[in-house]
Every structure is written in structure tokens, then in C-alpha cells.
Design a protein around this motif. Structure first.
Motif, PDB file in Angstrom:
ATOM      1  N   MET A 361       1.301  -1.269  -0.464  1.00  0.00           N
ATOM      2  CA  MET A 361       0.031  -0.076   0.501  1.00  0.00           C
ATOM      3  C   MET A 361       0.439   0.941  -0.042  1.00  0.00           C
ATOM      4  O   MET A 361       1.665   1.168   0.844  1.00  0.00           O
ATOM      5  N   ASN A 362       0.129   1.951  -0.635  1.00  0.00           N
ATOM      6  CA  ASN A 362       1.094   3.708  -0.666  1.00  0.00           C
ATOM      7  C   ASN A 362       2.351   3.653  -0.967  1.00  0.00           C
ATOM      8  O   ASN A 362       3.425   4.496  -0.785  1.00  0.00           O
ATOM      9  N   CYS A 363       3.030   2.465  -2.360  1.00  0.00           N
ATOM     10  CA  CYS A 363       4.247   2.425  -2.724  1.00  0.00           C
ATOM     11  C   CYS A 363       4.358   3.065  -3.784  1.00  0.00           C
ATOM     12  O   CYS A 363       5.935   2.963  -4.187  1.00  0.00           O
ATOM     13  N   ARG A 364       3.851   3.550  -4.910  1.00  0.00           N
ATOM     14  CA  ARG A 364       3.320   4.850  -6.173  1.00  0.00           C
ATOM     15  C   ARG A 364       3.797   4.531  -7.014  1.00  0.00           C
ATOM     16  O   ARG A 364       4.728   4.724  -7.715  1.00  0.00           O
ATOM     17  N   MET A 365       3.678   2.833  -6.610  1.00  0.00           N
ATOM     18  CA  MET A 365       4.166   2.240  -8.188  1.00  0.00           C
ATOM     19  C   MET A 365       3.419   2.580  -9.561  1.00  0.00           C
ATOM     20  O   MET A 365       2.178   3.011  -9.315  1.00  0.00           O
ATOM     21  N   ASP A 392      -0.189   3.434  -8.310  1.00  0.00           N
ATOM     22  CA  ASP A 392      -0.746   4.695  -9.566  1.00  0.00           C
ATOM     23  C   ASP A 392      -0.999   4.244 -10.744  1.00  0.00           C
ATOM     24  O   ASP A 392      -0.271   4.003 -11.797  1.00  0.00           O
ATOM     25  N   LEU A 393      -2.281   3.596 -10.504  1.00  0.00           N
ATOM     26  CA  LEU A 393      -2.079   1.919 -12.241  1.00  0.00           C
ATOM     27  C   LEU A 393      -2.980   2.161 -13.385  1.00  0.00           C
ATOM     28  O   LEU A 393      -4.792   3.131 -12.588  1.00  0.00           O
ATOM     29  N   SER A 394      -3.481   2.507 -14.468  1.00  0.00           N
ATOM     30  CA  SER A 394      -4.075   2.568 -15.172  1.00  0.00           C
ATOM     31  C   SER A 394      -5.307   1.572 -15.507  1.00  0.00           C
ATOM     32  O   SER A 394      -5.271   1.011 -14.728  1.00  0.00           O
ATOM     33  N   MET A 395      -6.514   1.599 -15.854  1.00  0.00           N
ATOM     34  CA  MET A 395      -7.145   0.861 -15.565  1.00  0.00           C
ATOM     35  C   MET A 395      -7.094  -0.581 -16.229  1.00  0.00           C
ATOM     36  O   MET A 395      -7.254  -1.673 -15.875  1.00  0.00           O
ATOM     37  N   ALA A 396      -6.291  -0.489 -17.659  1.00  0.00           N
ATOM     38  CA  ALA A 396      -5.640  -1.315 -18.654  1.00  0.00           C
ATOM     39  C   ALA A 396      -4.598  -2.887 -17.363  1.00  0.00           C
ATOM     40  O   ALA A 396      -4.271  -3.295 -17.301  1.00  0.00           O
ATOM     41  N   LEU A 408      -5.746 -17.328  -7.981  1.00  0.00           N
ATOM     42  CA  LEU A 408      -5.407 -17.320  -6.332  1.00  0.00           C
ATOM     43  C   LEU A 408      -5.988 -17.947  -5.510  1.00  0.00           C
ATOM     44  O   LEU A 408      -7.458 -17.102  -4.681  1.00  0.00           O
ATOM     45  N   SER A 409      -6.572 -19.086  -4.889  1.00  0.00           N
ATOM     46  CA  SER A 409      -8.042 -19.107  -4.633  1.00  0.00           C
ATOM     47  C   SER A 409      -8.000 -18.973  -2.933  1.00  0.00           C
ATOM     48  O   SER A 409      -8.726 -19.380  -2.274  1.00  0.00           O
ATOM     49  N   LYS A 410      -7.426 -19.143  -2.236  1.00  0.00           N
ATOM     50  CA  LYS A 410      -6.898 -18.964  -1.011  1.00  0.00           C
ATOM     51  C   LYS A 410      -7.177 -17.499  -0.140  1.00  0.00           C
ATOM     52  O   LYS A 410      -7.198 -17.282   0.774  1.00  0.00           O
ATOM     53  N   LEU A 411      -6.971 -16.509  -1.428  1.00  0.00           N
ATOM     54  CA  LEU A 411      -7.230 -15.589  -1.194  1.00  0.00           C
ATOM     55  C   LEU A 411      -8.898 -15.070  -0.631  1.00  0.00           C
ATOM     56  O   LEU A 411      -9.873 -15.058  -0.775  1.00  0.00           O
ATOM     57  N   THR A 412      -8.361 -14.177   1.074  1.00  0.00           N
ATOM     58  CA  THR A 412      -9.866 -13.198   1.958  1.00  0.00           C
ATOM     59  C   THR A 412      -9.958 -12.371   1.447  1.00  0.00           C
ATOM     60  O   THR A 412     -11.305 -12.362   1.331  1.00  0.00           O
ATOM     61  N   VAL A 413      -9.220 -12.097   1.849  1.00  0.00           N
ATOM     62  CA  VAL A 413      -8.897 -10.506   0.980  1.00  0.00           C
ATOM     63  C   VAL A 413      -8.391  -9.490   0.448  1.00  0.00           C
ATOM     64  O   VAL A 413      -7.144  -9.769   0.390  1.00  0.00           O
ATOM     65  N   GLU A 414      -9.318  -8.800  -0.474  1.00  0.00           N
ATOM     66  CA  GLU A 414      -7.927  -8.503  -1.763  1.00  0.00           C
ATOM     67  C   GLU A 414      -8.814  -6.882  -1.441  1.00  0.00           C
ATOM     68  O   GLU A 414     -10.091  -6.663  -1.617  1.00  0.00           O
ATOM     69  N   LEU A 415      -6.916  -5.556  -1.742  1.00  0.00           N
ATOM     70  CA  LEU A 415      -7.970  -4.411  -1.804  1.00  0.00           C
ATOM     71  C   LEU A 415      -7.052  -4.271  -2.619  1.00  0.00           C
ATOM     72  O   LEU A 415      -5.412  -3.731  -2.963  1.00  0.00           O
ATOM     73  N   TYR A 416      -7.779  -3.818  -3.240  1.00  0.00           N
ATOM     74  CA  TYR A 416      -7.059  -2.276  -4.712  1.00  0.00           C
ATOM     75  C   TYR A 416      -7.451  -1.244  -5.028  1.00  0.00           C
ATOM     76  O   TYR A 416      -8.401  -0.171  -4.521  1.00  0.00           O
ATOM     77  N   PRO A 417      -6.527  -0.309  -5.660  1.00  0.00           N
ATOM     78  CA  PRO A 417      -6.162   1.295  -5.955  1.00  0.00           C
ATOM     79  C   PRO A 417      -7.003   1.337  -7.453  1.00  0.00           C
ATOM     80  O   PRO A 417      -7.634   0.339  -7.740  1.00  0.00           O
ATOM     81  N   ALA A 418      -8.111   2.255  -6.844  1.00  0.00           N
ATOM     82  CA  ALA A 418      -9.345   2.551  -8.287  1.00  0.00           C
ATOM     83  C   ALA A 418      -8.502   3.116  -9.374  1.00  0.00           C
ATOM     84  O   ALA A 418      -7.059   3.945  -9.306  1.00  0.00           O
ATOM     85  N   PRO A 419      -8.452   3.020 -10.730  1.00  0.00           N
ATOM     86  CA  PRO A 419      -8.018   2.974 -11.718  1.00  0.00           C
ATOM     87  C   PRO A 419      -7.765   4.701 -11.827  1.00  0.00           C
ATOM     88  O   PRO A 419      -8.451   5.361 -11.549  1.00  0.00           O
TER      89      PRO A 419
END
Length: 479
Positions: A361-365, A392-396, A408-419
Motif C-alpha cells: 500500500m502507498n508504494c506509488r508504483m 498509480d495504476l491505469s485501468m488496463a 489465487l484461490s486462497k485469497l480472503t482479503v484483497e484491496l485494490y486502488p481505483a484506476p
């Protein structure tokens, strides 16, 4: 009175004993063991200090978890308990039923008081992990050497009254009582008191240590040798510590450099260390290499947050053999925007078979950096939690990320940025665009698996300082 609210015979007996403390104290030697926990709790809650003192000395179980009853620091109750230990220690001939070996002042083992049954002591006294080292039985003749007081200590700015009470008591009885601290926090604490305090404890009992200080030079001078004796240390947290990186040589800097090297060299003695975190810690690349070079066992979790990593730092982390079995990797707040992602990709590839939690989180990639990580991310088959917010990720590229995570079937919590397409040129959030694209992104995952907990979040709103969040439905900020 309903049958449900009618006191049991045991409750009536306890109430009678509490009302007549002299009778209760005289009856302790022959009292049934199953009455002790209930009577002790009643005496504690009713602040019957004389009865408390007598019950500590006569406690028939190996461990007394009194810390679970102390919701707030209570010097009077603590003193009564310590007086009970003094009474126990003063017995030249110890009654056979007086079995106390460990006084536990930590806020744990609430179940001992809540779910007491006739067989509870058998289940309760089955000790594992940290409890083995503080509760190991010794021969009866070794009473003075087996009595232990277990606590967690948080030293913040100055000693509190209850801490002073316990430390003074333990200092005066070092020959007969071991004061064992399993979890210690030191925050902006006067350096001149640190060494005195640490001398009272047995360092090898400390399992978790957290340090917050800006008095680096005197602090490291006192702690350096003590750290190496913490041979059971499992978790080590360093927060907001600045180690001088200036190469200009003068007496002060030279002394600080020697203290730093001596401090870092102690990591080679921490053979039980599994969890290490640095939050806002500033050290040179050379010191960083020395630290990780000194590690003797593989880490289970590594947390480096709110600091700047150089390319050299990242490269060394990717090559460190002690990091090849990480289950938890947290780089929140580490600015990766100007770094080549190759080394981070190699690190992720090294831990792909074990990694369970990944915090970026907040790595400004940017797009190119995250895209370089996708092949490695898709191999992290054990991943259960992941956070990519505030990059900072684009929609694509966000679509590509979700495609990689979909398997990745074991994921229980996943958080993503708005594009990035959800912001205008000034950085303000385009609400309609956000609410439109999030369901489309979610569909990428639901086509292959059903997400358990998932959210898309914007950066913090410039107006109200809160976020727009989409987790199956939109939750807008306050403005």
C-alpha cells in the motif's frame, strides 16, 4: 425468586466466606480446590486485600493469572498480591497444597476465571511455547528459585506507580523471585533508567521487543550487550530510529558508528527471531546489509514501512537467504516509484511458495513497475491477504493485475486502488466514473472465483480527507 437466579451452594459458600474473612483465611488449608478461583475473584472484585494476600500464599494451582482481573493498573491490589508472595516465600516448611509457581500479571487466561470446572486445572496447566520457559517445574526443594512473576511491560516516557511498585519489589528479591517479561515496549524512556530496569529482568525470557527512541547513541550503548542475551526473542520492532549515515568522521560520529555496529552485530545471537519490522527507521545501506547478514534463522515476516529503500537495499533483500521463506511481507509506505522492479520481482519469486500476506500500500508504483511483478504474483499460490491501494495504476494494468490474482484461490482479503481514469487532472475523484468501472473490474474476478472480502478504494479525498470505497457496492466519502 426464579430457579434460574437461585444461587448455587458453592456461590452461597463463597459469599459467606467473603463476609467473614477471618473464617475464610483459617479455612484455606482445608478448602476444596474448586472453591479457590471463585473465592479469589470475589475477594479481588470486593477489594478484600487481607483475604487476597492469604489466598495468593495458599494458592493450590501452579499458576495464578491475576493479570486478567486487573483491567486497569491497581497499585493496592498489586501490593496485596506481592505481599502474598512474600508470605509464601517466608515459609520454611511449605504446606503440601501450596503449589504456586508462576504469578501471571499479563492480561491473558481470562478463561481460567470464566469457565472454571473440576478439570480446568489439568487443561489449563498444559503449557506450550512461552509458558514452558516460565512454568517449567523444578524440585520442591528449589522453591526459592522456581517462583516466577510473568508480565508484559510498556515503558512510555516515565515509570507508572504500579510499575515502580513491581520493579522495586522484584529488585529487593532478586535472589528468590524471577521477574520475567515476555513482551517489552520502550518508548521515549529516559536512558539513564533503561539499564537499571533491564538489569532487573531476565533478558532471555523476552519474546517480543518494541523500541521507539530518538536518543540513539546513549540508547544503543546501553542496549547493545543486553540485546544479545535475548535468546528467545521472536518479534523485534524498531520504530522511528535514525542511525547517522554521515560519513564525516569526528569523535561523536565515530562513537555512534561503533555503537551501531555493536548493536547490529547482536542480531547474530537472536537465533529464535522470526518477525522483524522497521517502521520509519533510517539506516545506511551498509548498515542494512550488516543487519540482514547477521540473521541466523529464516524470517517468517518482514515489515519495512515509511522509509526510503535504495536500489541497493532492494537488491540485497532479494538475495538474502534468510528471506526465502517469508509468510508475511509488508512494504507499506515505501516509495518504489523511482526503483527498478526487478529486485522486488525476484524477492516475490523467492517466497512464492510460502507468502500468505503481501502489503504494498502507498508504494506509488506505476504501470510499468506493477506489470513487471505480475508473473511473480501469479505464482504466490498461498496468498490469503493482499493490499495494492494508493498505487498509480491505469485501468488496463489494473485489469491485468486482477487477471493474475483471479487464479489465487486462497485469497480472503484483497484491496485494490481505483484506476487513474477515476481522477481529473487536479486529482479530484470522478465519482460517476468510479462507480461505473468498479463492477467491471469485479467481474474479472467473479468470472473465475467468488471473492470473500474485496474492495476498490480511491486516494484520500482532497475535500473531506476520506476515501471512496467500493466493496460490492459504493460507499462515498462525506462530501
Amino acid at each position: 425468586m426464579s430457579i434460574k437466579n437461585t444461587p448455587t451452594l458453592q456461590q452461597l459458600a463463597v459469599q459467606s466466606l467473603v463476609r467473614n474473612q477471618a473464617l475464610a483465611i483459617s479455612a484455606l488449608k482445608s478448602m476444596p480446590m474448586n472453591l479457590f478461583p471463585t473465592l479469589f475473584k470475589e475477594a479481588f472484585d470486593g477489594r478484600h486485600m487481607g483475604l487476597l494476600k492469604a489466598m495468593v500464599a495458599a494458592w493450590p494451582f501452579s499458576r495464578l493469572p491475576v493479570g486478567a482481573l486487573m483491567k486497569t493498573p491497581d497499585v493496592e491490589a498489586l501490593q496485596a498480591v506481592l505481599d502474598g508472595l512474600d508470605l509464601l516465600l517466608s515459609q520454611k516448611v511449605r504446606p503440601r497444597r501450596w503449589n504456586l509457581q508462576v504469578l501471571d500479571l499479563r492480561n491473558v487466561h481470562q478463561d481460567f476465571w470464566d469457565i472454571w470446572t473440576g478439570t480446568q486445572e489439568e487443561a489449563y496447566s498444559t503449557e506450550t511455547g512461552s509458558e514452558e520457559q516460565v512454568g517449567r517445574a523444578l524440585p520442591r526443594y528449589a522453591l526459592r528459585w522456581r517462583l516466577k512473576v510473568v508480565t508484559d511491560f510498556s515503558f512510555r516516557f516515565h515509570l507508572k506507580d504500579h510499575q515502580t511498585c513491581l520493579l522495586q519489589w522484584a529488585q529487593q528479591r532478586k535472589g528468590s523471585v524471577r521477574l520475567c517479561c515476555l513482551k517489552m515496549t520502550i518508548c521515549a524512556f529516559p536512558v539513564e533508567i533503561i539499564k537499571e530496569v533491564l538489569d532487573i529482568f531476565q533478558p532471555h525470557y523476552i519474546e517480543e521487543l518494541a523500541l521507539f527512541t530518538n536518543q540513539v547513541l546513549p540508547f544503543l550503548g546501553h542496549l547493545g550487550s543486553c540485546l544479545g542475551r535475548m535468546r528467545n526473542l521472536h518479534k523485534f520492532h524498531l520504530t522511528h530510529i535514525y542511525l547517522n549515515t554521515d560519513r564525516v568522521v569526528n569523535t561523536l560520529k565515530d562513537t555512534e558508528e561503533k555503537c551501531t555496529i555493536r548493536f547490529l552485530s547482536q542480531f547474530s545471537k537472536l537465533k529464535c527471531l522470526q518477525h522483524f519490522s522497521m517502521n520509519g527507521v533510517y539506516i545506511s545501506s551498509d548498515h542494512m546489509k550488516q543487519l540482514f547478514r547477521c540473521l541466523k534463522t529464516p524470517l517468517e515476516s518482514l515489515c519495512i514501512t515509511l522509509r526510503q529503500l535504495s536500489q541497493s537495499d532492494l537488491k540485497y533483500l532479494s538475495q538474502c537467504q534468510r528471506l526465502c521463506h517469508l509468510k508475511h511481507l509488508n512494504l507499506n509506505g515505501v516509495d518504489l516509484s523511482e526503483l527498478c522492479p526487478t529486485d522486488l520481482r525476484v524477492l516475490l519469486e523467492n517466497v512464492a511458495d510460502t507468502l500468505q500476506n503481501l502489503m504494498l500500500m502507498n508504494c506509488r508504483m506505476k504501470d510499468s513497475q506493477l506489470s513487471a511483478l505480475l508473473p511473480a504474483l501469479s505464482k504466490c499460490s498461498q496468498l490469503t491477504r493482499a493490499n495494492f491501494c494508493d498505487n498509480d495504476l491505469s485501468m488496463a494494468v489494473l485489469r491485468d493485475l486482477l487477471q493474475s490474482m483471479a487464479n489465487l484461490s486462497k485469497l480472503t482479503v484483497e484491496l485494490y486502488p481505483a484506476p487513474l481514469e477515476c481522477y481529473d487532472p487536479q486529482g479530484y475523484i470522478l465519482v460517476e466514473k468510479f462507480t461505473q468501472v468498479c463492477p467491471e473490474l469485479l467481474d474479472i474476478l467473479t468470472a473465475q472465483r467468488q471473492p470473500k472480502t474485496i474492495a476498490f478504494a480511491t486516494c484520500i479525498c482532497l475535500e473531506c480527507c476520506r476515501r471512496y470505497v467500493y466493496d460490492m457496492e459504493s460507499r462515498l466519502c462525506w462530501c
